[in-house]
Design a protein around this motif. Structure first.
Motif, PDB file in Angstrom:
ATOM      1  N   CYS A   1      41.921  45.412  49.426  1.00  0.00           N
ATOM      2  CA  CYS A   1      41.036  44.554  48.625  1.00  0.00           C
ATOM      3  C   CYS A   1      40.013  45.574  48.025  1.00  0.00           C
ATOM      4  N   LYS A   2      39.801  45.123  46.542  1.00  0.00           N
ATOM      5  CA  LYS A   2      38.809  45.993  45.905  1.00  0.00           C
ATOM      6  C   LYS A   2      37.850  45.058  45.078  1.00  0.00           C
ATOM      7  N   TYR A   3      36.757  45.209  45.035  1.00  0.00           N
ATOM      8  CA  TYR A   3      35.578  44.480  44.328  1.00  0.00           C
ATOM      9  C   TYR A   3      34.751  44.774  43.219  1.00  0.00           C
TER      10      TYR A   3
ATOM     11  N   PHE B   1      34.771  37.770  35.333  1.00  0.00           N
ATOM     12  CA  PHE B   1      35.483  37.271  35.957  1.00  0.00           C
ATOM     13  C   PHE B   1      36.991  37.724  35.521  1.00  0.00           C
ATOM     14  N   LEU B   2      37.004  37.731  34.123  1.00  0.00           N
ATOM     15  CA  LEU B   2      38.188  38.143  33.268  1.00  0.00           C
ATOM     16  C   LEU B   2      38.533  39.744  33.533  1.00  0.00           C
ATOM     17  N   TYR B   3      37.511  40.440  33.810  1.00  0.00           N
ATOM     18  CA  TYR B   3      37.760  41.671  34.056  1.00  0.00           C
ATOM     19  C   TYR B   3      38.340  41.893  35.481  1.00  0.00           C
ATOM     20  N   ALA B   4      37.622  40.933  36.521  1.00  0.00           N
ATOM     21  CA  ALA B   4      38.411  41.184  37.651  1.00  0.00           C
ATOM     22  C   ALA B   4      39.813  40.585  37.677  1.00  0.00           C
ATOM     23  N   MET B   5      40.193  39.719  37.223  1.00  0.00           N
ATOM     24  CA  MET B   5      41.700  39.343  36.800  1.00  0.00           C
ATOM     25  C   MET B   5      42.545  40.220  36.467  1.00  0.00           C
ATOM     26  N   LEU B   6      42.181  41.074  35.310  1.00  0.00           N
ATOM     27  CA  LEU B   6      42.845  42.108  34.616  1.00  0.00           C
ATOM     28  C   LEU B   6      43.120  43.270  35.695  1.00  0.00           C
ATOM     29  N   THR B   7      41.998  43.509  36.456  1.00  0.00           N
ATOM     30  CA  THR B   7      42.289  44.880  37.375  1.00  0.00           C
ATOM     31  C   THR B   7      42.359  44.215  38.833  1.00  0.00           C
ATOM     32  N   ASP B   8      42.730  42.966  39.237  1.00  0.00           N
ATOM     33  CA  ASP B   8      43.225  42.700  40.549  1.00  0.00           C
ATOM     34  C   ASP B   8      41.785  42.896  41.701  1.00  0.00           C
ATOM     35  N   ARG B   9      40.711  42.665  41.126  1.00  0.00           N
ATOM     36  CA  ARG B   9      39.617  42.752  42.002  1.00  0.00           C
ATOM     37  C   ARG B   9      38.956  41.552  42.359  1.00  0.00           C
TER      38      ARG B   9
ATOM     39  N   CYS C   1      37.021  51.767  27.571  1.00  0.00           N
ATOM     40  CA  CYS C   1      38.501  52.583  27.309  1.00  0.00           C
ATOM     41  C   CYS C   1      39.066  53.007  28.405  1.00  0.00           C
ATOM     42  N   ASP C   2      38.536  52.456  29.776  1.00  0.00           N
ATOM     43  CA  ASP C   2      38.964  53.157  30.918  1.00  0.00           C
ATOM     44  C   ASP C   2      40.325  52.651  31.159  1.00  0.00           C
ATOM     45  N   ASP C   3      41.395  53.412  31.467  1.00  0.00           N
ATOM     46  CA  ASP C   3      42.561  52.549  32.061  1.00  0.00           C
ATOM     47  C   ASP C   3      42.495  52.483  33.408  1.00  0.00           C
ATOM     48  N   HIS C   4      42.092  51.654  34.016  1.00  0.00           N
ATOM     49  CA  HIS C   4      41.907  51.067  35.579  1.00  0.00           C
ATOM     50  C   HIS C   4      42.874  51.468  36.153  1.00  0.00           C
ATOM     51  N   ARG C   5      44.250  51.724  35.965  1.00  0.00           N
ATOM     52  CA  ARG C   5      45.245  51.854  36.806  1.00  0.00           C
ATOM     53  C   ARG C   5      45.208  53.423  36.969  1.00  0.00           C
ATOM     54  N   GLU C   6      44.642  54.390  36.337  1.00  0.00           N
ATOM     55  CA  GLU C   6      44.478  55.569  36.644  1.00  0.00           C
ATOM     56  C   GLU C   6      43.274  56.228  36.906  1.00  0.00           C
ATOM     57  N   PHE C   7      42.128  55.633  36.917  1.00  0.00           N
ATOM     58  CA  PHE C   7      41.042  56.154  37.129  1.00  0.00           C
ATOM     59  C   PHE C   7      40.139  55.345  38.220  1.00  0.00           C
ATOM     60  N   LEU C   8      39.538  54.002  37.612  1.00  0.00           N
ATOM     61  CA  LEU C   8      38.840  53.291  38.526  1.00  0.00           C
ATOM     62  C   LEU C   8      39.580  52.603  39.661  1.00  0.00           C
ATOM     63  N   HIS C   9      40.739  52.485  39.631  1.00  0.00           N
ATOM     64  CA  HIS C   9      41.438  51.814  40.842  1.00  0.00           C
ATOM     65  C   HIS C   9      41.355  52.566  42.072  1.00  0.00           C
TER      66      HIS C   9
END
Length: 564
Positions: A179-181, A201-209, A287-295
């Motif tokens: 669970c990420k927030y 909310f849209l950002y949360a949906m895109l990044t599964d948070r 520009c952050d690719d959430h899958r490679e950094f902020l995840h």
């Protein structure tokens, strides 16, 4: 009504309903003839046949009517005809679809606790844009995530404990971090905060948070909970305090991560500062690719005061998913806003009482939203701009000095004005009271409130502001003030493409006074100026066809449909 080649007994009877019955009738008549042949030997054969057939048909007719009128009529229906019961069932299904906004929202909420969720549909036109099947699917998935990981769950408790321990420097056992927030800290006026919540909310949906909103004093009294069986409000005992005071200078900021090349794993959380005046390094977040950094960051704290959705559409990492979610690029805020923002019963009462009293019975409704950035004092050049815009665009009729003969069936137009000052409203109302219109239309002008000064965060003030935004969304056409987030929300929730009045310069009326917008989407006031793909500075309003510069702010960005 009789149908060709068959019997008509009311609406919905198919073309040949008695075909199978006629065979049965003939057989029954034949059997009856055989049984009575000897008894009636002396009577004419034709008479016996006719009387017996008539008797059997009359006996079978009630059964036939019952079978044809059943809802579960078991026989296949001929193409082109719909039984009356099937039509009514279809109408109920259509009504339910409309009530649920095309499955944008789900049934099952307690209707009495949030009347607006299911009863707002009759106050607006049909859906201006329908949600895609993929958006509906992702909304259901996000709801499940919010329930599984939201406040009050064991998953949230463990995540909050790890955050608190890491913040205090206490070693923690590695959690699964399933669970990420994203914790949103919206601020400034209510329009700013609504746009920020939709964006996060849209950002949360895109990044599964999971989205949690630091609500402040007024948000719980304004909106119903959007997700079933859980809350999107940040719990009061959240380990981090004074979130509104966070800035890009804190060690945990995304800015410092980029500048110092620090590892995300070293931090208890990452803070993203997306103020409209944030720095170049802050905006690299877009520009952050959430899958490679902020995840790798289980907690993301985001502070913003505006609508940053257009910037997400510039990130190649999200492009494919956004295309599936929103085939129409000009409907993002409209659909997300209709899903998220349901006024509480108290606010809904303000909305419906005013609408039913002053707007409901008019043939046409025009919204005029006035926002002046040069102070609270009324300005004549702003009044002149309103009149010039509504006249040039034929939104309001001209007035005449001589009283004409009023037509027997004059059309009525209700004008809803919103603004901090009542001066503009009083002048326009007086104009249409003291003079007749050239078209014969009857124009009435109304303004719900005039607070004189903006009182950000004050509960009653925000309730009135939200009520007026919703009332604007219920009009048929709308004129808004450039740069105003209040206006963006009003026309965005209604799916209305506005006429935008340009911000006056040097206290003079702009020429032209207004312009029809390219879409109903809000404007991002503090956009990035960086091409994520080329990794260099760029005019971001020219990178993709569906992200262009705003009409009211030349450097801002907004979403449009590619046909523009």
């Amino acid at each position: 009504m009789a149908l060709d080649g068959g019997v008509g007994i009311g609406n919905g009877i198919t073309k040949r309903p008695s075909q199978s019955c006629s065979v049965a009738v003939e057989k029954a008549a034949h059997r009856a003839d055989e049984e009575t042949e000897e008894e009636d030997e002396g009577k004419p054969w034709v008479a016996r046949k006719w009387i017996t057939s008539l008797a059997v048909c009359l006996a079978a007719l009630p059964l036939l009517v019952i079978m044809v009128s059943r809802r579960d009529w078991p026989f296949p229906l001929p193409s082109g005809w719909t039984p009356a019961m099937t039509a009514r069932t279809y109408e109920r299904k259509e009504s339910n679809q409309s009530r649920l906004l095309g499955d944008l929202i789900i049934p099952g909420f307690d209707e009495q606790s949030c009347i607006s969720r299911y009863q707002s549909t009759p106050y607006r036109k049909n859906l201006a844009r329908s949600p895609s099947a993929h958006l509906v699917k992702r909304l259901r998935e996000q709801e499940a995530l919010q329930r599984r990981c939201g406040p009050g769950t064991e998953a949230y408790r463990r995540a909050a404990e790890r955050l608190d321990s890491r913040r205090n420097g206490t070693p923690t056992t590695k959690g699964d971090d399933t669970c990420k927030y994203v914790v949103l800290v919206p601020y400034r006026g209510l329009g700013n905060r609504i746009l920020a919540m939709a964006s996060a909310f849209l950002y949360a949906m895109l990044t599964d948070r999971v989205l949690l909103v630091d609500s402040g004093a007024s948000i719980p009294g304004l909106f119903c909970e959007p997700f079933p069986e859980t809350s999107w409000l940040l719990p009061l005992d959240f380990p981090l305090r004074d979130l509104e005071s966070l800035t890009g200078e804190v060690p945990e900021s995304y800015r410092n991560l980029v500048e110092d090349s620090r590892a995300v794993s070293e931090l208890p959380y990452v803070f993203v500062d997306l103020d409209h005046a944030c720095t170049y390094h802050d905006k690299l977040f877009y520009c952050d690719d959430h899958r490679e950094f902020l995840h790798r960051a289980p907690w993301l704290v985001m502070r913003t005061d505006g609508y940053f959705v257009p910037a997400l559409f510039l990130n190649p990492a999200y492009q494919e998913e956004l295309d599936r979610l929103f085939p129409r690029k000009d409907a993002v805020f409209y659909l997300l806003g209709r899903y998220l923002f349901h006024p509480t019963n108290r606010v809904w009462g303000l909305i419906t009482r005013f609408y039913d009293s002053y707007l409901k019975n008019s043939d046409e409704r025009l919204g005029i939203q006035v926002r002046v950035f040069d102070g609270d004092t009324p300005f004549k050049h702003v009044l002149d701009q309103i009149l010039a815009c509504t006249s040039k665009e034929h939104l309001l009729p001209e007035v005449v000095a001589q009283e004409p003969v009023r037509p027997a069936s004059a059309r009525s137009k209700a004008v809803l004005m919103t603004g901090l000052s009542s001066w503009y409203f009083e002048n326009i109302r007086g104009r249409y009271w003291q003079s007749a219109t050239a078209t014969g239309e009857v124009v009435s002008v109304h303004q719900p409130s005039h607070e004189e000064h903006q009182l950000t965060g004050e509960a009653t003030h925000d309730m009135k502001a939200l009520a007026e935004m919703y009332l604007l969304s219920m009009t048929d056409a709308i004129v808004t003030s450039g740069w105003s987030t209040f206006g963006y929300v009003g026309h965005g929730l209604g799916g209305l493409t506005p006429w935008i009045m340009f911000k006056p310069e040097n206290l003079t009326t702009p020429n032209p006074p207004c312009q029809r917008a390219a879409s109903m989407e809000p404007c991002l006031h503090g956009p990035p100026f960086y091409d994520c793909k080329a990794r260099q500075g760029a005019d971001t309003g020219k990178l993709v066809p569906h992200v262009q510069h705003c009409e009211d702010m030349s450097w801002g960005l907004k979403l449009v449909h590619p046909e523009y």
